[in-house]
Design a protein around this motif. Structure first.
Motif, mmCIF file in Angstrom:
data_model
loop_
_atom_site.group_PDB
_atom_site.id
_atom_site.type_symbol
_atom_site.label_atom_id
_atom_site.label_comp_id
_atom_site.label_asym_id
_atom_site.label_seq_id
_atom_site.Cartn_x
_atom_site.Cartn_y
_atom_site.Cartn_z
ATOM 1 N N ALA A 175 -83.728 -24.386 57.644
ATOM 2 C CA ALA A 175 -84.009 -25.671 58.283
ATOM 3 C C ALA A 175 -82.791 -26.175 59.051
ATOM 4 O O ALA A 175 -82.907 -26.695 60.164
ATOM 5 C CB ALA A 175 -84.437 -26.698 57.244
ATOM 6 N N GLY A 176 -81.593 -26.010 58.460
ATOM 7 C CA GLY A 176 -80.371 -26.427 59.130
ATOM 8 C C GLY A 176 -80.083 -25.610 60.375
ATOM 9 O O GLY A 176 -79.591 -26.142 61.377
ATOM 10 N N ALA A 177 -80.391 -24.309 60.307
ATOM 11 C CA ALA A 177 -80.192 -23.453 61.481
ATOM 12 C C ALA A 177 -81.136 -23.857 62.603
ATOM 13 O O ALA A 177 -80.748 -23.929 63.775
ATOM 14 C CB ALA A 177 -80.405 -21.997 61.103
ATOM 15 N N GLU A 178 -82.378 -24.140 62.253
ATOM 16 C CA GLU A 178 -83.370 -24.490 63.271
ATOM 17 C C GLU A 178 -83.083 -25.851 63.908
ATOM 18 O O GLU A 178 -83.302 -26.037 65.099
ATOM 19 C CB GLU A 178 -84.766 -24.464 62.655
ATOM 20 N N SER A 179 -82.576 -26.774 63.106
ATOM 21 C CA SER A 179 -82.292 -28.112 63.632
ATOM 22 C C SER A 179 -80.892 -28.234 64.225
ATOM 23 O O SER A 179 -80.554 -29.276 64.812
ATOM 24 C CB SER A 179 -82.465 -29.157 62.522
ATOM 25 N N GLY A 180 -80.059 -27.209 64.067
ATOM 26 C CA GLY A 180 -78.685 -27.273 64.555
ATOM 27 C C GLY A 180 -77.807 -28.171 63.728
ATOM 28 O O GLY A 180 -76.858 -28.773 64.244
ATOM 29 N N GLN A 181 -78.072 -28.228 62.412
ATOM 30 C CA GLN A 181 -77.359 -29.142 61.520
ATOM 31 C C GLN A 181 -76.674 -28.392 60.380
ATOM 32 O O GLN A 181 -76.672 -28.849 59.238
ATOM 33 C CB GLN A 181 -78.330 -30.181 60.963
ATOM 34 N N LEU A 182 -76.077 -27.261 60.678
ATOM 35 C CA LEU A 182 -75.401 -26.470 59.661
ATOM 36 C C LEU A 182 -74.010 -27.024 59.350
ATOM 37 O O LEU A 182 -73.391 -27.689 60.174
ATOM 38 C CB LEU A 182 -75.268 -25.019 60.128
ATOM 39 N N VAL A 183 -73.545 -26.716 58.148
ATOM 40 C CA VAL A 183 -72.157 -26.955 57.773
ATOM 41 C C VAL A 183 -71.446 -25.604 57.849
ATOM 42 O O VAL A 183 -71.923 -24.617 57.286
ATOM 43 C CB VAL A 183 -72.049 -27.543 56.354
ATOM 44 N N VAL A 184 -70.325 -25.560 58.547
ATOM 45 C CA VAL A 184 -69.613 -24.305 58.787
ATOM 46 C C VAL A 184 -68.218 -24.398 58.187
ATOM 47 O O VAL A 184 -67.444 -25.296 58.529
ATOM 48 C CB VAL A 184 -69.535 -23.990 60.292
ATOM 49 N N MET A 185 -67.920 -23.463 57.279
ATOM 50 C CA MET A 185 -66.653 -23.446 56.539
ATOM 51 C C MET A 185 -65.781 -22.316 57.076
ATOM 52 O O MET A 185 -66.149 -21.159 56.933
ATOM 53 C CB MET A 185 -66.936 -23.221 55.050
ATOM 54 N N CYS A 186 -64.658 -22.641 57.682
ATOM 55 C CA CYS A 186 -63.917 -21.632 58.437
ATOM 56 C C CYS A 186 -62.557 -21.285 57.837
ATOM 57 O O CYS A 186 -61.883 -22.125 57.250
ATOM 58 C CB CYS A 186 -63.709 -22.111 59.871
ATOM 59 N N GLY A 187 -62.203 -20.026 58.038
ATOM 60 C CA GLY A 187 -60.875 -19.547 57.708
ATOM 61 C C GLY A 187 -60.333 -18.742 58.875
ATOM 62 O O GLY A 187 -61.095 -18.175 59.660
ATOM 63 N N GLY A 188 -59.025 -18.705 59.005
ATOM 64 C CA GLY A 188 -58.421 -17.952 60.089
ATOM 65 C C GLY A 188 -57.335 -18.734 60.783
ATOM 66 O O GLY A 188 -56.955 -19.838 60.370
ATOM 67 N N ASP A 189 -56.834 -18.186 61.868
ATOM 68 C CA ASP A 189 -55.753 -18.798 62.638
ATOM 69 C C ASP A 189 -56.214 -20.114 63.266
ATOM 70 O O ASP A 189 -57.341 -20.222 63.743
ATOM 71 C CB ASP A 189 -55.321 -17.813 63.730
ATOM 72 N N GLN A 190 -55.344 -21.111 63.253
ATOM 73 C CA GLN A 190 -55.697 -22.426 63.791
ATOM 74 C C GLN A 190 -56.090 -22.353 65.264
ATOM 75 O O GLN A 190 -57.064 -22.984 65.700
ATOM 76 C CB GLN A 190 -54.519 -23.390 63.619
ATOM 77 N N GLU A 191 -55.345 -21.602 66.052
ATOM 78 C CA GLU A 191 -55.637 -21.505 67.479
ATOM 79 C C GLU A 191 -57.014 -20.883 67.714
ATOM 80 O O GLU A 191 -57.780 -21.356 68.563
ATOM 81 C CB GLU A 191 -54.564 -20.676 68.190
ATOM 82 N N ALA A 192 -57.341 -19.836 66.939
ATOM 83 C CA ALA A 192 -58.652 -19.202 67.073
ATOM 84 C C ALA A 192 -59.761 -20.172 66.687
ATOM 85 O O ALA A 192 -60.803 -20.251 67.349
ATOM 86 C CB ALA A 192 -58.717 -17.943 66.211
ATOM 87 N N PHE A 193 -59.531 -20.917 65.614
ATOM 88 C CA PHE A 193 -60.520 -21.909 65.197
ATOM 89 C C PHE A 193 -60.714 -22.968 66.277
ATOM 90 O O PHE A 193 -61.841 -23.356 66.590
ATOM 91 C CB PHE A 193 -60.086 -22.576 63.891
ATOM 92 N N ASP A 194 -59.616 -23.441 66.857
ATOM 93 C CA ASP A 194 -59.706 -24.473 67.880
ATOM 94 C C ASP A 194 -60.509 -23.991 69.083
ATOM 95 O O ASP A 194 -61.215 -24.778 69.736
ATOM 96 C CB ASP A 194 -58.311 -24.898 68.338
ATOM 97 N N ARG A 195 -60.419 -22.716 69.390
ATOM 98 C CA ARG A 195 -61.197 -22.157 70.501
ATOM 99 C C ARG A 195 -62.667 -22.010 70.121
ATOM 100 O O ARG A 195 -63.560 -22.250 70.951
ATOM 101 C CB ARG A 195 -60.623 -20.806 70.907
ATOM 102 N N ALA A 196 -62.924 -21.620 68.876
ATOM 103 C CA ALA A 196 -64.295 -21.342 68.459
ATOM 104 C C ALA A 196 -65.099 -22.598 68.140
ATOM 105 O O ALA A 196 -66.322 -22.626 68.336
ATOM 106 C CB ALA A 196 -64.290 -20.414 67.240
ATOM 107 N N ALA A 197 -64.444 -23.631 67.636
ATOM 108 C CA ALA A 197 -65.151 -24.823 67.153
ATOM 109 C C ALA A 197 -66.085 -25.445 68.187
ATOM 110 O O ALA A 197 -67.228 -25.799 67.845
ATOM 111 C CB ALA A 197 -64.148 -25.852 66.637
ATOM 112 N N PRO A 198 -65.689 -25.599 69.456
ATOM 113 C CA PRO A 198 -66.615 -26.193 70.422
ATOM 114 C C PRO A 198 -67.875 -25.366 70.636
ATOM 115 O O PRO A 198 -68.935 -25.922 70.962
ATOM 116 C CB PRO A 198 -65.784 -26.268 71.712
ATOM 117 N N VAL A 199 -67.769 -24.064 70.457
ATOM 118 C CA VAL A 199 -68.944 -23.192 70.579
ATOM 119 C C VAL A 199 -69.842 -23.356 69.355
ATOM 120 O O VAL A 199 -71.069 -23.500 69.462
ATOM 121 C CB VAL A 199 -68.506 -21.721 70.745
#
Length: 287
Positions: free
Chosen positions: A127-151
């Protein structure tokens, strides 16, 4: 707008890739069952690729949502794997729930090719995937996260970095540990209410706004009381996740007695033929 490949079009990946296309990104998809990728391309106007490498070539981001550790290895570094085709400076974002160990392994393989890797497991269900309301828990380099987050925002209501490589997966384990014990308690409560001759719906109406309330109670009590479990997150997948939790607990020295017990209860549900039932089906083994 970015050029994006999405690998894995299951019940989560299919709508997630759709949200990316609707947001205006140029999306190429790959799925093990090619017909599903073609169907997605027809529905959303993107392109279907024959293998992960073809999908990943020349993309700014490669997103993945597959089944398990072996599936992730296969699409990353197997024959026609994505990492070998990605451009230096691109970002690989993995939404699969896998072990932190394979995450670090794939992150290292990506780094050797000059590719950033973000582990980004998700919560919110179909339901969250279909509505675009997912919670995303990320790990990795800060710069990579900053680039990926807007997507990622195309299908997320919350996207947060928790630390270095593997931190997203470890956070998802916390999520699954909490859910396991909660669903068992809710099942026992509803079973008790029924056997005591109470109206389960009326009971939930009274208690859901207090300290006992939870998302599971609000969203699953009706289907649980009706004995309907043909929806939501499957028992088979929950057992896969709990196995990761228990293995990780051994690695970090944590004690998870309730989680281990509920894992065995889910094993009972599988023996009842409920491997594809929703995780709230724990109630069935109490009858």
């Amino acid at each position: 707008m970015a050029k994006i490949a999405f690998l894995g079009l299951g019940v989560m990946g299919y709508p997630m890739a759709g949200h990316l296309a609707k947001a205006g990104h140029e999306v190429t998809v790959y799925n093990r069952t090619a017909a599903k990728a073609e169907r997605w391309a027809d529905a959303f106007g993107g392109r279907a690729a024959a293998n992960p490498a073809e999908a990943a070539a020349g993309q700014d981001f490669v997103m993945a949502c597959v089944g398990n550790d072996d599936d992730l290895r296969a699409i990353c570094t197997g024959a026609d794997g994505a990492l070998g085709a990605m451009s230096e400076g691109a970002v690989f974002v993995d939404h699969t729930t896998v072990s932190a160990g394979v995450t670090r392994e794939m992150a290292e393989a990506a780094g050797q090719r000059g590719i950033a890797f973000v582990d980004a497991p998700i919560s919110g269900g179909q339901a969250g995937a279909e509505s675009g309301q997912l919670v995303v828990m990320c790990g990795g380099d800060q710069e990579a996260f900053d680039r990926a987050a807007p997507v990622i925002e195309a299908y997320a209501k919350l996207c947060r970095r928790l630390g270095g490589s593997g931190a997203g997966q470890m956070t998802k384990m916390v999520n699954q540990i909490c859910i396991a014990g909660l669903v068992q308690a809710l099942s026992e409560g509803l079973s008790f209410a029924q056997k005591a001759g109470l109206d389960g719906r009326a009971v939930v109406e009274v208690i859901q706004g207090g300290a006992a309330g939870s998302w599971q109670m609000v969203n699953r009590h009706e289907t649980m009381l009706d004995g309907r479990f043909d929806h939501g997150f499957a028992v088979d997948w929950m057992r896969k996740d709990l196995a990761i939790c228990l293995a990780a607990a051994d690695e970090v020295g944590a004690s998870l007695p309730v989680t281990a017990l509920v894992d065995q209860f889910y094993k009972d549900v599988q023996k009842m033929g409920g491997g594809r039932w929703d995780t709230s089906s724990l109630l069935e083994r109490l009858d």
